[in-house]
Design an enzyme around this catalytic site. Structure first.
Site, PDB file in Angstrom:
ATOM      1  CB  ALA A   1      -0.910   0.000   1.226  1.00  0.00           C
TER       2      ALA A   1
ATOM      3  CD  GLN B   1      -2.628  -8.685  -2.973  1.00  0.00           C
ATOM      4  OE1 GLN B   1      -2.649  -7.716  -2.228  1.00  0.00           O
ATOM      5  NE2 GLN B   1      -1.818  -9.715  -2.787  1.00  0.00           N
TER       6      GLN B   1
ATOM      7  CB  CYS C   1      -4.688  -7.539   5.002  1.00  0.00           C
ATOM      8  SG  CYS C   1      -4.574  -5.925   5.798  1.00  0.00           S
TER       9      CYS C   1
ATOM     10  N   GLY D   1       8.736  -8.167  -0.606  1.00  0.00           N
ATOM     11  CA  GLY D   1       8.012  -6.986  -0.178  1.00  0.00           C
ATOM     12  C   GLY D   1       8.939  -5.937   0.397  1.00  0.00           C
TER      13      GLY D   1
END
Length: 377
Positions: free
Chosen positions: A25, A79, A110, A236
């Protein structure tokens, strides 16, 4: 240490080498994806920020802007966050009919409390029936567009869901699964348990299994593949302020020597390129402001002084950025302490769930209000 690894295949697409940029994000917009692709292989996979299925269906303006892809992005990887099979099917049908993506990844990883307390994200795979229905809805609506599924080990140490989630996704037609080897309770703290990736690989045998968690260097990626037998890696936080990590991963996975990290001169050129890409995407003012959060990551470990570091963190335009980069010593070598964990880590914590959530794993009821979060996380 380097080794050649086989290409990963997701539907019709060869992902070679088998490296995936994880959606993050506020990070993996078209500018950052373009930058990572310029360093890495054009045939690795670079996933956009997480998009909510409901926001797609409602054609939310911010969401529709977020699913911008660059002209060189192929396959275009999106996604989706979702909790409702019907909304999932409608969103996927729209994506396919309007040719908005070539690959759809489903997010069930998440760990954020505002998500889990409503039954979304990493809480959802505990409801096996609902999870099955959502994956089936996505695959059914996607046609020839491949669908993959990402999840965590489970809710906490007492409630592991990853083996069931892997088998269900495989059975419902997902083209690959990815495991972030932490529970929701761990969030991003502690160490990822790579042994769980190995167990998932043993349980899911007909589709690729990807590993995610604690890949902060090319050597980490090779170790994960060696220790778990996974078919590819998902990167990530390790690439925050280090898009050149994809250059190192490409070398490692194709059996070439892993290059040294960039000197400060190259880092200055890279963050300038990042700023220009952001300016092209969202305008100079917003783009340079967006870059500010990357500055500490880019400059980590370099001895540039607190004052200059602070000025980079407050930069407001491309001309000012050029002046600041001009003040850097381009000959400063890449510092060894720039490697290692970066980005959010935080502390483990109790996972807040809806009342009665753990009572019936086969319950297929859609959790109330869990799809109201905005795209991007």
């Amino acid at each position: 240490m380097s080794q050649a690894t086989p290409a990963l295949r997701i539907g019709p697409y060869a992902v070679d080498p088998a490296v995936v940029l994880a959606p993050m994000a506020g990070i993996t917009n078209v500018a950052f994806r373009t930058l990572c692709r310029e360093f890495g292989s054009p045939t690795s996979l670079y996933v956009c920020e997480m998009i909510t299925a409901r926001a797609i269906v409602e054609r939310d303006a911010k969401t529709m802007e977020m699913i911008t892809f660059g002209p060189g992005e192929n396959p275009r990887s999106m996604q989706l966050y979702t909790v409702d099979p019907a909304t999932t099917a409608e969103a996927v049908r729209m994506i396919v009919a309007e040719d908005r993506a070539d690959h759809i990844d489903m997010n069930f990883g998440c760990p954020v409390p505002k998500v889990t307390r409503k039954g979304g994200g990493a809480a959802l795979p505990y409801k096996r029936g609902l999870f099955r229905n959502i994956v089936a809805a996505a695959v059914g609506a996607a046609g020839d567009v491949p669908v993959t599924v990402k999840f965590r080990i489970g809710i906490d140490a007492e409630h592991h869901t990853y083996l069931d989630a892997g088998r269900i996704a495989e059975g419902e037609g997902a083209q690959a699964v990815a495991l972030h080897a932490r529970t929701a309770a761990q969030r991003y703290s502690g160490e990822a348990d790579w042994t769980r990736i190995a167990r998932l690989k043993e349980a899911v045998t007909s589709i690729p299994v990807l590993g995610n968690g604690d890949i902060f260097s090319a050597e980490d990626a090779l170790k994960m593949v060696d220790q778990t037998g996974c078919d590819g890696v998902v990167v990530g936080r390790g690439c925050l302020g280090r898009p050149w990590l994809f250059r190192e991963l490409d070398a490692a996975f194709t059996g070439r020597p892993i290059p040294e990290g960039p000197d400060l001169g190259e880092v200055g050129r890279i963050l300038t390129r990042h700023a220009e890409l952001l300016a092209d995407h969202i305008g100079e003012e917003k783009g340079v402001r967006d870059l500010r959060k990357h500055m500490a990551w880019y400059l980590r470990g370099f001895p540039i002084g607190a004052t200059l570091r602070q000025r980079f963190a407050m930069v407001s335009g491309l001309a000012e950025l050029a002046d600041l980069v001009g003040e850097l010593d381009p000959a400063l070598p890449y510092p060894p302490d720039a490697d290692g964990p970066r980005g959010r880590q935080g502390s483990p914590g109790r996972v807040v769930l809806p009342e009665g959530w753990l009572e019936d794993p086969e319950d297929t009821a859609v959790p109330l209000g869990a799809d109201l979060m905005h795209s991007g996380g």
